[in-house]
Every structure is written in C-alpha cells, then in structure tokens.
Design a protein around this motif. Structure first.
Motif: not given
Ligand code: NDP
Length: 245
Positions: A14-15, A33-34, A37, A63, A89-91, A111, A139, A153, A183, A188, A190-191
């Motif tokens: 993703g982002i 980091t990941y 994945s 986390s 990193a976010g969920i 997280n 954010s 969230y 954003p 991605t 997530m969306s």
């Molecule tokens: P994705 O779910 O596509 O990717 C998330 C990434 O973060 C993955 O590489 C995942 O790794 C990693 N990750 C999550 N939690 C952890 C953790 N605890 N430790 C290490 N790695 C972690 O998300 P997006 O790319 O869509 O989002 C990225 C950021 O942008 C997030 O913070 C999200 O909140 C923010 N955001 C996204 C939006 C969107 O529309 N997509 C809009 C606004 C903000 P793994 O796969 O290994 O878990």
C-alpha cells in the motif's frame, strides 16, 4: 547505507510500499518493517536493490516494544541515526462505537498510536545527537471529518496529529521537523475492504471525483522530507481530492 537513510514502518504494501519506492528513487536509503507480508516485503526490497538502490526489510510488529527496540538497536549500530522516521503502519477495525469491545479498541490504539510512541522514542535520542531530521506521521482525514464506524480509527489518527504539534514544538531546537500527512480515500488493500455502497458514497463526496493513488501520497512525502519542506514543521498536509474542503 551510503546515503541519508529513512525508516518506514509498514512498508511492504500500500502507501508504505509506494513511499519506500519513491524515496529510494529519490536517493534515500531505506529500512522498512512489515508484520506478516514477508513475500511482498522481500519482493519490494529485491526489486529496489536490483536497480542499484539501498533497501532493507525487517519483520517487526511496531506495536511490540521488544521487537522495535531490537530493530532500532541493529539499525543504529549498522547505519547510525536515520534522517527521517515515517510512522505509516496502521490498521482499521471498523464497527459502530457501541459495538466496539475494549480489546478491539486497545488493539487498534496499540497498532496505530503506541507504535509511533515506541518507534519515535527509540530513534529520537540518536536523531537529537545528529541535530537534523524529520518525523512524519501518516494520519487520515478521518481525524477531522466524522465517519460512521470509525470512532476508534479517528481517535488514533487524531492522536497522531496531536503528537505532530507538540513534538514539532519540542524538537524544533534540535532541527528536527515533525509533520503529518492526512490522506483521504487512497487505493490500497485497506480501502478495497470497503463495501461497494460505502465506496460509492465516499467517491460522491470527493470534489475531484476519484480515489487517490499511493503515488500521489508518496510524492507529497518526498516533498516534505526534501528541501521544499525545510521551513515546514508542525503541519498536516491533507491529500484527499478536496473531500474535507
Ligand atoms: P495497507 O493495509 O495496505 O498496508 C498496511 C501496511 O502496514 C502493511 O505493510 C502492513 O504490514 C503494515 N503494518 C500494519 N500494522 C503493522 C504493525 N503493527 N507492525 C508492522 N507493520 C504493520 O494500508 P494502507 O497502505 O492503506 O495504509 C497505510 C497508512 O495510511 C495507515 O496508517 C492508514 O491508516 C493510512 N491511511 C490509509 C488510507 C487509505 O485510504 N488507504 C487513507 C488514510 C490514511 P503486514 O501486511 O505485514 O501486516
């Protein structure tokens, strides 16, 4: 690492993955980091290194304090202080507020918020000694604009903006800049998990009439970390096609 290096949390998809690629193409060395994945992480790293860029991936749940400390220690001993730390990193764990269990609330906060505390706290003493650097939070517009099912969230993303303001004030004297990117709807995994009705409703609210790309976010990250961002700190750059206008 031959060049200035940057730490990105959650860079495998993703982002985060786009930020990794964009910054590597712009001459930065990258550590990301990941969590789960591994395949995507190694593929991205291999692709960048085969093109002559410098990149390393660590399996690390940001986390968990023990995992963060181990990776930060190794990075500092190998590469010294980073130029920038990107808290990406976010969920999401969407649900109506009245249905959110305490455990789910805490999991998301750990997280999305505790992770930033752990990562920044571990790197900061070294960045302060270096007397130069940036911290960036990814954010979300959800921090400013209400969304059904996203109270947890939204609270986590608003916390990042609060950290941005106060950290920028604390760290300015060390020449460390602290900013956020918020954003809107970005394409991605997530969306992709949004229902088609929620997705259509969101697109209707975007003046530019389309979802944003990860590249559009990554280019703004590059701007804020580069010389164009030299006098910008404590700010949030909203990248949402006008959704919050
Ligand atoms: P994705 O779910 O596509 O990717 C998330 C990434 O973060 C993955 O590489 C995942 O790794 C990693 N990750 C999550 N939690 C952890 C953790 N605890 N430790 C290490 N790695 C972690 O998300 P997006 O790319 O869509 O989002 C990225 C950021 O942008 C997030 O913070 C999200 O909140 C923010 N955001 C996204 C939006 C969107 O529309 N997509 C809009 C606004 C903000 P793994 O796969 O290994 O878990």
């Amino acid at each position: 690492m031959e060049n200035k290096w940057i730490f990105v949390s959650g860079g495998s998809r993703g982002i985060g993955a786009e930020i990794v690629s964009e910054l590597a193409r712009n001459g930065f060395s990258i550590v990301f980091t990941y969590r789960n994945s591994k395949e995507e992480a190694l593929k991205l790293c291999d692709s960048l290194t085969s093109q002559g860029m410098q990149c390393r991936a660590y399996q690390c749940d940001v986390s968990i304090a023990k995992e963060v400390d181990q990776v930060v220690k190794e990075c500092i001993s190998l590469f010294g202080a980073p130029y920038a730390v990107i808290n990406n990193a976010g969920i999401v764990k969407d649900n109506l507020f009245i249905n959110i269990e305490e455990k789910t609330w805490l999991d998301l906060m750990n997280n999305n918020v505790l992770s930033s505390y752990l990562v920044n706290k571990a790197f900061l003493p070294h960045m302060i000694s270096q007397g130069d650097g940036c911290i960036l939070f990814i954010s979300s517009v959800t921090a400013f604009k209400g969304n059904t099912g996203q109270v947890n969230y939204a609270a986590s993303k608003a916390a990042m903006i609060g950290m941005t303001h106060s950290l920028a004030v604390e760290l300015g004297r060390f020449n460390i800049r602290v900013n956020s990117i918020a954003p809107g709807l970005i394409e991605t995994d997530m969306s992709k998990n949004l229902s088609s009705i929620a997705y259509k409703n969101m697109i209707k609210k975007i003046p530019l009439g389309r979802i944003g790309s990860t590249k559009e976010v990554a280019m703004s990250v590059n701007f804020l970390l580069g010389s164009g961002g030299n006098y910008i700190t404590g700010q949030t750059l909203v990248i949402d096609g006008g959704m919050s206008a």
